[in-house]
Design a protein around this motif. Structure first.
Motif, PDB file in Angstrom:
ATOM      1  N   ASN A 189      -0.924 -11.001  -3.419  1.00 57.09           N
ATOM      2  CA  ASN A 189       0.096 -10.318  -4.420  1.00 57.09           C
ATOM      3  C   ASN A 189      -0.862  -9.640  -5.448  1.00 57.09           C
ATOM      4  N   GLU A 190      -1.949 -10.319  -5.824  1.00 56.19           N
ATOM      5  CA  GLU A 190      -2.581  -9.745  -7.286  1.00 56.19           C
ATOM      6  C   GLU A 190      -3.382  -8.565  -6.914  1.00 56.19           C
ATOM      7  N   HIS A 191      -3.755  -8.194  -5.492  1.00 60.14           N
ATOM      8  CA  HIS A 191      -4.503  -6.935  -5.075  1.00 60.14           C
ATOM      9  C   HIS A 191      -3.587  -6.002  -4.388  1.00 60.14           C
ATOM     10  N   LEU A 192      -2.410  -6.277  -3.978  1.00 55.68           N
ATOM     11  CA  LEU A 192      -1.745  -5.302  -3.110  1.00 55.68           C
ATOM     12  C   LEU A 192      -1.501  -4.054  -3.783  1.00 55.68           C
ATOM     13  N   ASP A 193      -1.347  -4.053  -5.227  1.00 55.90           N
ATOM     14  CA  ASP A 193      -0.972  -2.619  -5.707  1.00 55.90           C
ATOM     15  C   ASP A 193      -2.192  -1.881  -6.008  1.00 55.90           C
ATOM     16  N   GLN A 194      -3.465  -2.256  -5.782  1.00 54.27           N
ATOM     17  CA  GLN A 194      -4.476  -1.558  -5.835  1.00 54.27           C
ATOM     18  C   GLN A 194      -5.193  -0.857  -4.853  1.00 54.27           C
ATOM     19  N   GLN A 195      -5.937   0.262  -5.195  1.00 55.17           N
ATOM     20  CA  GLN A 195      -6.528   1.018  -4.106  1.00 55.17           C
ATOM     21  C   GLN A 195      -5.351   1.214  -2.966  1.00 55.17           C
ATOM     22  N   GLY A 196      -5.818   1.328  -1.747  1.00 54.56           N
ATOM     23  CA  GLY A 196      -4.833   1.735  -0.613  1.00 54.56           C
ATOM     24  C   GLY A 196      -4.777   0.198   0.040  1.00 54.56           C
ATOM     25  N   ASN A 197      -4.506  -0.778  -0.720  1.00 52.89           N
ATOM     26  CA  ASN A 197      -4.511  -1.964  -0.079  1.00 52.89           C
ATOM     27  C   ASN A 197      -3.306  -2.222   0.487  1.00 52.89           C
ATOM     28  N   ALA A 198      -1.987  -1.705  -0.309  1.00 55.64           N
ATOM     29  CA  ALA A 198      -0.733  -1.990   0.451  1.00 55.64           C
ATOM     30  C   ALA A 198      -0.503  -1.060   1.699  1.00 55.64           C
ATOM     31  N   SER A 199      -1.001  -0.039   1.666  1.00 54.52           N
ATOM     32  CA  SER A 199      -0.954   0.829   2.886  1.00 54.52           C
ATOM     33  C   SER A 199      -1.742   0.267   4.123  1.00 54.52           C
ATOM     34  N   LEU A 200      -2.894  -0.116   4.036  1.00 50.54           N
ATOM     35  CA  LEU A 200      -3.580  -0.919   4.973  1.00 50.54           C
ATOM     36  C   LEU A 200      -3.090  -1.913   5.469  1.00 50.54           C
ATOM     37  N   ALA A 201      -2.552  -2.904   4.672  1.00 48.96           N
ATOM     38  CA  ALA A 201      -1.853  -4.240   5.007  1.00 48.96           C
ATOM     39  C   ALA A 201      -0.667  -3.953   5.725  1.00 48.96           C
ATOM     40  N   LEU A 202       0.187  -2.795   5.407  1.00 53.00           N
ATOM     41  CA  LEU A 202       1.413  -2.588   6.100  1.00 53.00           C
ATOM     42  C   LEU A 202       1.012  -2.043   7.284  1.00 53.00           C
ATOM     43  N   GLN A 203       0.065  -1.200   7.596  1.00 50.10           N
ATOM     44  CA  GLN A 203      -0.278  -0.544   8.928  1.00 50.10           C
ATOM     45  C   GLN A 203      -0.740  -1.668   9.838  1.00 50.10           C
ATOM     46  N   LEU A 204      -1.791  -2.452   9.294  1.00 50.85           N
ATOM     47  CA  LEU A 204      -2.382  -3.764   9.973  1.00 50.85           C
ATOM     48  C   LEU A 204      -1.210  -4.633  10.341  1.00 50.85           C
ATOM     49  N   LEU A 205      -0.437  -5.259   9.691  1.00 49.22           N
ATOM     50  CA  LEU A 205       0.574  -6.068   9.810  1.00 49.22           C
ATOM     51  C   LEU A 205       2.018  -5.594  10.386  1.00 49.22           C
ATOM     52  N   GLY A 206       2.120  -4.298  10.292  1.00 53.41           N
ATOM     53  CA  GLY A 206       3.390  -3.841  10.677  1.00 53.41           C
ATOM     54  C   GLY A 206       3.466  -2.829  12.044  1.00 53.41           C
ATOM     55  N   SER A 207       2.429  -2.995  12.728  1.00 50.98           N
ATOM     56  CA  SER A 207       2.203  -1.954  13.762  1.00 50.98           C
ATOM     57  C   SER A 207       3.199  -2.353  15.017  1.00 50.98           C
ATOM     58  N   ARG A 208       3.586  -3.694  14.908  1.00 51.19           N
ATOM     59  CA  ARG A 208       4.506  -4.109  15.996  1.00 51.19           C
ATOM     60  C   ARG A 208       6.053  -4.592  15.418  1.00 51.19           C
ATOM     61  N   PRO A 209       7.027  -4.677  15.815  1.00 50.77           N
ATOM     62  CA  PRO A 209       8.319  -5.293  15.423  1.00 50.77           C
ATOM     63  C   PRO A 209       8.218  -6.753  14.913  1.00 50.77           C
ATOM     64  N   ASN A 210       7.291  -7.523  15.567  1.00 48.65           N
ATOM     65  CA  ASN A 210       7.291  -9.081  15.196  1.00 48.65           C
ATOM     66  C   ASN A 210       5.987  -9.276  14.541  1.00 48.65           C
ATOM     67  N   LEU A 211       6.037 -10.180  13.728  1.00 52.75           N
ATOM     68  CA  LEU A 211       5.028 -10.784  13.071  1.00 52.75           C
ATOM     69  C   LEU A 211       4.940 -12.373  12.990  1.00 52.75           C
TER      70      LEU A 211
END
Length: 377
Positions: free
Chosen positions: A189-211
């Motif tokens: 949470n404390e780093h998600l809004d920095q750099q491109g962290n949110a974009s990288l996290a969403l693409q790595l974790l959201g590439s498939r419909p189930n996590l």
């Protein structure tokens, strides 16, 4: 006392530290170390997130439409790692491993090596062709650094440091892949809004419909045998203590030893201390006499009187002090000095204890009289 203070401090700090990290990477936690923010963003994008704490639940969800995130792969035993690898290697889905160690990778990602020194977590450039990384741009990566064997084809080495990748993607059969994260800080949470962290996290974790968010637990019934798959969980209790604590305790122990030596060191020869009040010898004698009388210790008093008299007489008669209390040495010398005395020297100097206080006073007077006679002769 010093050891007790050190132990108490260690327990308190360990409790505080453990309390602040127990929810690290937990998607249900809104703390700085938690990952609730990224879980909410994934939910808004239609990704279904399931949190599991057992290996059976984690492996049962693997498939081509599922991403499996393992937050603490180093906690898994060898048998658990083998089961996990068998379930994910041909599932066609994506598996993300957070900071796996060299021992863990020998089972979960064979052919991958770990650099000897980790890198600090900082903003790094992707420098690879992986779409998720190039879209996100700079992100907070670092930590453990990985390098894939040349025999592994189709790998993407991203966010490199000194030629090693802090994010390494390995392809698996059926269009699946395994992603190694040197440090999962960008998910928190404390780093998600920095750099491109949110974009990288969403693409790595959201590439498939189930996590599936797998939080390994020490209470997992599948953890059979000796736990020790990780380099960080072997070696007993001392291996769990951070190096800083060991060095700090050693330094405190050395400081305590030096303080003890300093306080125990004599700065010079012993000197007599001047008493604040002068006490007359007669008062001391009277005080001791009262104590003897109160304790009814006529034997101690008589012995003290005779011993002091014999010591003084020996110096007057020329008898060595070591033989002053020996009748065979003192009595002949005394008889030679006072040949016409009518006193019974043996009874007076070595006789029995008086049976009453009057006899004790009479003994003291006779001893004084004997000493005066010897001095006058």
């Amino acid at each position: 006392m010093f050891v007790g203070v050190v132990l108490l401090s260690g327990i308190v700090l360990a409790a505080l530290q453990s309390g602040s990290r127990h929810d690290a990477l937990d998607p249900r936690s809104a703390s700085p170390a938690g990952t609730r923010a990224v879980a909410e963003l994934l939910k808004e994008r239609g990704v279904s997130t399931r949190v599991v704490t057992s290996l059976t639940e984690a492996t049962s969800t693997t498939g081509p439409d599922t991403t499996l995130l393992v937050t603490s792969p180093n906690l898994l035993t060898s048998s658990q790692q083998q089961r996990l690898h068998q379930a994910t290697s041909s599932s066609g889905g994506r598996t993300l491993l957070a900071a796996p160690s060299r021992t863990t990778l020998s089972t979960l990602a064979p052919g991958v090596d770990v650099a000897s020194q980790p890198a600090p977590v900082t903003a790094l450039a992707p420098r690879c062709s992986l779409r998720a990384a190039t879209t996100a741009g700079h992100a907070d990566l670092g930590g453990l650094l990985y390098s894939a064997s040349p025999s592994l084809s189709g790998s993407d080495a991203c966010y490199p440091v000194d030629g090693h990748a802090s994010l390494l993607r390995l392809t698996t059969p059926a269009d699946g892949d395994t992603v190694l994260l040197g440090a999962p800080d960008f998910l928190q949470n404390e780093h998600l809004d920095q750099q491109g962290n949110a974009s990288l996290a969403l693409q790595l974790l959201g590439s498939r419909p189930n996590l599936t968010w797998y939080l390994p637990s020490l209470d997992d019934p599948t953890a059979t045998g000796e736990r020790g798959s990780s380099d960080d969980t072997t070696g007993g209790f001392l291996s769990q203590v951070p190096p800083g604590w060991l060095w700090g305790t050693a330094q405190l122990a050395l400081a305590a030893l030096l303080a003890a030596l300093w306080r125990a060191r004599r700065l010079g020869p012993l000197v007599t201390e001047r008493l604040p009040v002068a006490i007359r010898a007669s008062e001391t004698t009277e005080g001791r006499a009262r104590l003897y009388r109160r304790a009814n210790a006529r034997d101690r008093a008589a012995s003290a009187l005779r011993s002091a008299t014999r010591t003084r007489l020996s110096s007057l008669l020329g008898v060595p002090t070591a033989h002053a209390h020996t009748p065979a040495a003192l009595l002949p010398a005394l008889s030679a000095r006072l040949p016409h005395s009518a006193r019974d020297f043996d009874s007076l100097l070595f006789g029995p204890t008086p049976s009453h206080d009057t006899g004790l006073v009479r003994l003291a007077d006779e001893l004084d009289a004997l000493e005066r006679e010897v001095r006058a002769s």
